[in-house]
Scaffold this motif. Sequence first.
Motif, PDB file in Angstrom:
ATOM      1  N   GLY A 319       0.777  -1.229   0.000  1.00 22.02           N
ATOM      2  CA  GLY A 319       0.000   0.000   0.000  1.00 22.02           C
ATOM      3  C   GLY A 319       0.810   1.281   0.000  1.00 22.02           C
ATOM      4  O   GLY A 319       0.313   2.333   0.433  1.00 22.02           O
ATOM      5  N   SER A 320       2.025   1.254  -0.518  1.00 20.31           N
ATOM      6  CA  SER A 320       2.853   2.465  -0.562  1.00 20.31           C
ATOM      7  C   SER A 320       2.315   3.448  -1.601  1.00 20.31           C
ATOM      8  O   SER A 320       1.926   3.060  -2.702  1.00 20.31           O
ATOM      9  CB  SER A 320       4.296   2.095  -0.899  1.00 20.31           C
ATOM     10  OG  SER A 320       5.064   3.251  -1.160  1.00 20.31           O
ATOM     11  N   ASN A 321       2.290   4.713  -1.228  1.00 17.60           N
ATOM     12  CA  ASN A 321       1.931   5.769  -2.182  1.00 17.60           C
ATOM     13  C   ASN A 321       3.159   6.298  -2.917  1.00 17.60           C
ATOM     14  O   ASN A 321       3.086   6.628  -4.098  1.00 17.60           O
ATOM     15  CB  ASN A 321       1.230   6.923  -1.450  1.00 17.60           C
ATOM     16  CG  ASN A 321      -0.130   6.533  -0.909  1.00 17.60           C
ATOM     17  OD1 ASN A 321      -0.894   5.834  -1.580  1.00 17.60           O
ATOM     18  ND2 ASN A 321      -0.443   6.953   0.313  1.00 17.60           N
ATOM     19  N   LEU A 322       4.292   6.360  -2.208  1.00 17.36           N
ATOM     20  CA  LEU A 322       5.502   6.910  -2.814  1.00 17.36           C
ATOM     21  C   LEU A 322       6.098   6.004  -3.879  1.00 17.36           C
ATOM     22  O   LEU A 322       6.875   6.467  -4.723  1.00 17.36           O
ATOM     23  CB  LEU A 322       6.548   7.180  -1.722  1.00 17.36           C
ATOM     24  CG  LEU A 322       6.221   8.275  -0.708  1.00 17.36           C
ATOM     25  CD1 LEU A 322       7.323   8.395   0.336  1.00 17.36           C
ATOM     26  CD2 LEU A 322       6.014   9.612  -1.408  1.00 17.36           C
ATOM     27  N   VAL A 323       5.740   4.719  -3.840  1.00 14.34           N
ATOM     28  CA  VAL A 323       6.342   3.800  -4.803  1.00 14.34           C
ATOM     29  C   VAL A 323       5.959   4.168  -6.238  1.00 14.34           C
ATOM     30  O   VAL A 323       6.706   3.870  -7.185  1.00 14.34           O
ATOM     31  CB  VAL A 323       5.922   2.338  -4.497  1.00 14.34           C
ATOM     32  CG1 VAL A 323       4.458   2.096  -4.868  1.00 14.34           C
ATOM     33  CG2 VAL A 323       6.824   1.355  -5.245  1.00 14.34           C
TER      34      VAL A 323
END
Length: 332
Positions: A319-323
């Motif tokens: 669930g990373s947004n920065l990825v």
Amino acid sequence: YISVTGVQTCALPISLAGLLPAGVIAHPLTVREQCHAEASARESYASVNLDPRRWTCAADNYSIDSDVVFIRFRLKPDGPLPASFVTHAATFELVDLSVIDRDGAMRSLSYPEPEARHLGSGPVVSVQLPPVTRNSEWIVARVSGPWSKTVISQARLDDDPEGTGWDLGEIVAMAMICGMLVLPLLFNGGFYVILRQQYVLWHLVLITAMLLQALVGTGFIHLIVDLPTFVEGAISTFCYGLIGASALMFTGTFLEPHALDRAVQRGLRLTAAFVFGIGVFTLLPFESLRLWSTLAIYLAMIATIVMLVTAQVHAWRRGSNLVWFQIAGWTP
């Protein structure tokens, strides 16, 4: 401000490209036939030439497993006369050039690698040929101790006595790439002064290594300083290792703390150490490493790509947004 600065940074290397000699437009000559053959250090061209099966006359099967590689050019009788031998700027020990006439007369010159002339218009070096006449049929280059297959695969003849490199379009394109790398380098330096975050520092190292690799890989470094070929090769391979290691560390420090578990974080650090170690390994100028340095860099880059993809998929699943910034940045 960003657009103006970008134009200025791109204009600088393009302006430097304008300082190149007038003969930067490439003049590679077409020949009737170009072949290559491997040989031992004790074999002469005459002995190798006795066996036609040893020669490869297609643009493939290049190898540096032997001590010596012969490159044979058969000239066109009505074509321009070549004046120089040009090849990729990679380390070799010696190149012996022979011009063979139709009546069997031969003229030869030998050049140790330090005597090859570096061109600022591409990652190429050139040496002058012995006198070539309308009676000349063959030109033979005997390359001893090549460290890269590109010395063989990119070998050609040129009608300019000083040799020529890339055409102007390629020079401008690469100059723009170098210029565009300067902009994030400046911004990262400023961001680190303010943010003091590790990921900014690793990105700064990454861009610096990319810019240095671009300068060496394009030959533009010779507009600034004249470096021996073996130093260029060492810088280039070390930069590959540094690019891979800093990219891995940037990924590990840029993503959110919950995006990567301990195993993946440890994998990034260990792979970064391995890739950086390979970069240092390729700096060593030992003859025993000649056959392995290029292969080692390829393996290091494969390991880098595999670990980067693994980390990004892992972060996406958590669930990373920065990825998504990483995915967008590496997709091209």
